[in-house]
Design a protein around this motif. Structure first.
Motif, PDB file in Angstrom:
ATOM      1  N   ILE A   1       0.753  -1.177  -0.404  1.00 45.54           N
ATOM      2  CA  ILE A   1      -0.035  -0.057   0.316  1.00 45.54           C
ATOM      3  C   ILE A   1       0.805   1.433  -0.255  1.00 45.54           C
ATOM      4  N   THR A   2       0.743   2.385  -0.655  1.00 46.74           N
ATOM      5  CA  THR A   2       1.603   3.746  -0.890  1.00 46.74           C
ATOM      6  C   THR A   2       1.407   4.048   0.114  1.00 46.74           C
ATOM      7  N   PRO A   3       2.371   4.934   0.624  1.00 43.58           N
ATOM      8  CA  PRO A   3       1.884   5.735   1.725  1.00 43.58           C
ATOM      9  C   PRO A   3       0.587   6.827   1.843  1.00 43.58           C
ATOM     10  N   GLN A   4       0.741   7.303   0.113  1.00 41.24           N
ATOM     11  CA  GLN A   4      -0.388   8.207   0.329  1.00 41.24           C
ATOM     12  C   GLN A   4      -1.899   7.352   0.764  1.00 41.24           C
ATOM     13  N   GLN A   5      -2.019   5.680   0.620  1.00 35.49           N
ATOM     14  CA  GLN A   5      -3.276   5.602   0.161  1.00 35.49           C
ATOM     15  C   GLN A   5      -3.188   4.676   2.339  1.00 35.49           C
ATOM     16  N   VAL A   6      -2.108   5.145   2.798  1.00 37.12           N
ATOM     17  CA  VAL A   6      -2.053   4.491   4.214  1.00 37.12           C
ATOM     18  C   VAL A   6      -2.713   6.080   4.904  1.00 37.12           C
TER      19      VAL A   6
ATOM     20  N   LYS B   1      -6.544   6.519   3.991  1.00 36.98           N
ATOM     21  CA  LYS B   1      -7.422   6.045   5.321  1.00 36.98           C
ATOM     22  C   LYS B   1      -7.863   6.283   6.419  1.00 36.98           C
ATOM     23  N   ILE B   2      -6.261   6.671   7.174  1.00 32.53           N
ATOM     24  CA  ILE B   2      -6.251   7.888   8.437  1.00 32.53           C
ATOM     25  C   ILE B   2      -7.099   8.132   8.115  1.00 32.53           C
ATOM     26  N   LYS B   3      -6.954   9.608   7.042  1.00 33.09           N
ATOM     27  CA  LYS B   3      -7.857  10.479   7.563  1.00 33.09           C
ATOM     28  C   LYS B   3      -9.077  10.175   6.934  1.00 33.09           C
ATOM     29  N   GLN B   4      -9.998   9.374   6.316  1.00 38.05           N
ATOM     30  CA  GLN B   4     -11.414   8.657   6.223  1.00 38.05           C
ATOM     31  C   GLN B   4     -11.463   7.649   7.829  1.00 38.05           C
ATOM     32  N   ASN B   5     -10.539   7.890   8.735  1.00 35.87           N
ATOM     33  CA  ASN B   5     -11.014   7.054   9.718  1.00 35.87           C
ATOM     34  C   ASN B   5     -11.735   5.566   9.962  1.00 35.87           C
ATOM     35  N   GLU B   6     -10.486   4.744   8.591  1.00 37.38           N
ATOM     36  CA  GLU B   6     -10.729   3.715   8.499  1.00 37.38           C
ATOM     37  C   GLU B   6      -9.983   2.725   9.609  1.00 37.38           C
ATOM     38  N   ASP B   7     -10.804   1.620   9.912  1.00 34.38           N
ATOM     39  CA  ASP B   7      -9.852   1.153  11.218  1.00 34.38           C
ATOM     40  C   ASP B   7      -9.179   0.331  10.330  1.00 34.38           C
ATOM     41  N   ILE B   8      -8.182   1.552  10.676  1.00 33.97           N
ATOM     42  CA  ILE B   8      -6.365  -0.008  10.332  1.00 33.97           C
ATOM     43  C   ILE B   8      -5.543   0.489  11.292  1.00 33.97           C
ATOM     44  N   THR B   9      -5.039  -0.639  11.889  1.00 33.10           N
ATOM     45  CA  THR B   9      -3.172  -0.620  12.737  1.00 33.10           C
ATOM     46  C   THR B   9      -2.515  -0.316  12.131  1.00 33.10           C
TER      47      THR B   9
ATOM     48  N   LYS C   1       9.036   6.912   2.518  1.00 33.38           N
ATOM     49  CA  LYS C   1       8.851   7.633   1.460  1.00 33.38           C
ATOM     50  C   LYS C   1       7.076   8.478   1.461  1.00 33.38           C
ATOM     51  N   TRP C   2       7.148   8.392   2.797  1.00 37.93           N
ATOM     52  CA  TRP C   2       5.998   9.442   4.162  1.00 37.93           C
ATOM     53  C   TRP C   2       6.460  10.180   3.722  1.00 37.93           C
ATOM     54  N   ASP C   3       5.639  11.177   3.420  1.00 38.42           N
ATOM     55  CA  ASP C   3       5.637  12.960   3.390  1.00 38.42           C
ATOM     56  C   ASP C   3       4.206  14.004   4.252  1.00 38.42           C
ATOM     57  N   GLY C   4       3.135  12.512   5.271  1.00 37.32           N
ATOM     58  CA  GLY C   4       2.491  13.439   6.125  1.00 37.32           C
ATOM     59  C   GLY C   4       2.744  13.341   7.060  1.00 37.32           C
ATOM     60  N   GLU C   5       2.026  14.035   7.457  1.00 36.40           N
ATOM     61  CA  GLU C   5       2.517  14.359   9.325  1.00 36.40           C
ATOM     62  C   GLU C   5       3.058  12.878  10.102  1.00 36.40           C
ATOM     63  N   LEU C   6       3.738  13.733  10.847  1.00 38.14           N
ATOM     64  CA  LEU C   6       4.805  12.932  11.920  1.00 38.14           C
ATOM     65  C   LEU C   6       4.044  12.911  13.393  1.00 38.14           C
ATOM     66  N   VAL C   7       4.397  11.803  14.383  1.00 38.60           N
ATOM     67  CA  VAL C   7       4.071  11.997  15.333  1.00 38.60           C
ATOM     68  C   VAL C   7       5.114  12.070  16.263  1.00 38.60           C
ATOM     69  N   PHE C   8       5.494  12.343  16.907  1.00 36.11           N
ATOM     70  CA  PHE C   8       7.225  12.194  18.274  1.00 36.11           C
ATOM     71  C   PHE C   8       6.151  11.970  19.568  1.00 36.11           C
TER      72      PHE C   8
ATOM     73  N   VAL D   1       4.200   7.815  11.888  1.00 38.99           N
ATOM     74  CA  VAL D   1       3.228   7.698  11.747  1.00 38.99           C
ATOM     75  C   VAL D   1       2.175   8.278  11.966  1.00 38.99           C
ATOM     76  N   PRO D   2       1.022   9.119  12.640  1.00 42.29           N
ATOM     77  CA  PRO D   2      -0.344   9.128  13.705  1.00 42.29           C
ATOM     78  C   PRO D   2      -0.494   8.135  13.755  1.00 42.29           C
ATOM     79  N   ASN D   3      -1.111   8.021  14.987  1.00 44.18           N
ATOM     80  CA  ASN D   3      -2.232   6.832  15.669  1.00 44.18           C
ATOM     81  C   ASN D   3      -1.181   5.692  15.233  1.00 44.18           C
ATOM     82  N   ALA D   4       0.073   5.692  14.803  1.00 45.77           N
ATOM     83  CA  ALA D   4       1.128   4.085  14.586  1.00 45.77           C
ATOM     84  C   ALA D   4       1.489   2.802  16.069  1.00 45.77           C
ATOM     85  N   LYS D   5       1.183   1.508  16.072  1.00 43.81           N
ATOM     86  CA  LYS D   5       2.036   1.247  17.244  1.00 43.81           C
ATOM     87  C   LYS D   5       3.277   0.993  17.119  1.00 43.81           C
TER      88      LYS D   5
END
Length: 103
Positions: free
Chosen positions: A7-12, A15-23, A96-103, A38-42
């Motif tokens: 799955i591409t980083p853009q697709q991930v 999915k996060i923006k759409q609040n899809e139920d992924i971990t 390849k991730w260019d989305g938001e980052l959490v620390f 990645v936000p909400n990543a475990k």
């Protein structure tokens, strides 16, 4: 050849923006994760996957992430071998991730 879907980083990110139920599971080492996730990543280090996988629900959809995509592919293949059917690997990893980052 691996049977793991990529799955591409853009697709991930979508999915996060759409609040899809992924971990999202980040298998990088602690010092790598300190540079942002990645936000909400475990965070489950690759070395800990064999022990921690027993705690994860098999019916959940997972996206595995590492720095470049190689370690996360290994983790995804391991999980698939343990009966997880909805496991994907993030293509190109955090490089390849260019989305938001959490620390």
């Amino acid at each position: 050849m691996s049977q793991i879907k990529e799955i591409t980083p853009q697709q991930v990110e979508e999915k996060i923006k759409q609040n899809e139920d992924i971990t999202v599971i980040d298998v990088r080492e602690d010092e790598e994760v300190a540079q942002g996730m990645v936000p909400n990543a475990k965070h489950i280090r690759l070395a800990d996957i064999p022990q921690k996988v027993e705690e994860l629900p098999k019916e959940q959809e997972y996206v595995m992430v590492c720095r470049s995509g190689r370690r996360s592919m290994n983790a995804a293949e391991f999980m698939q071998g343990k009966g997880f059917s909805k496991v994907q690997n993030m293509e190109g990893g955090m490089l390849k991730w260019d989305g938001e980052l959490v620390f």
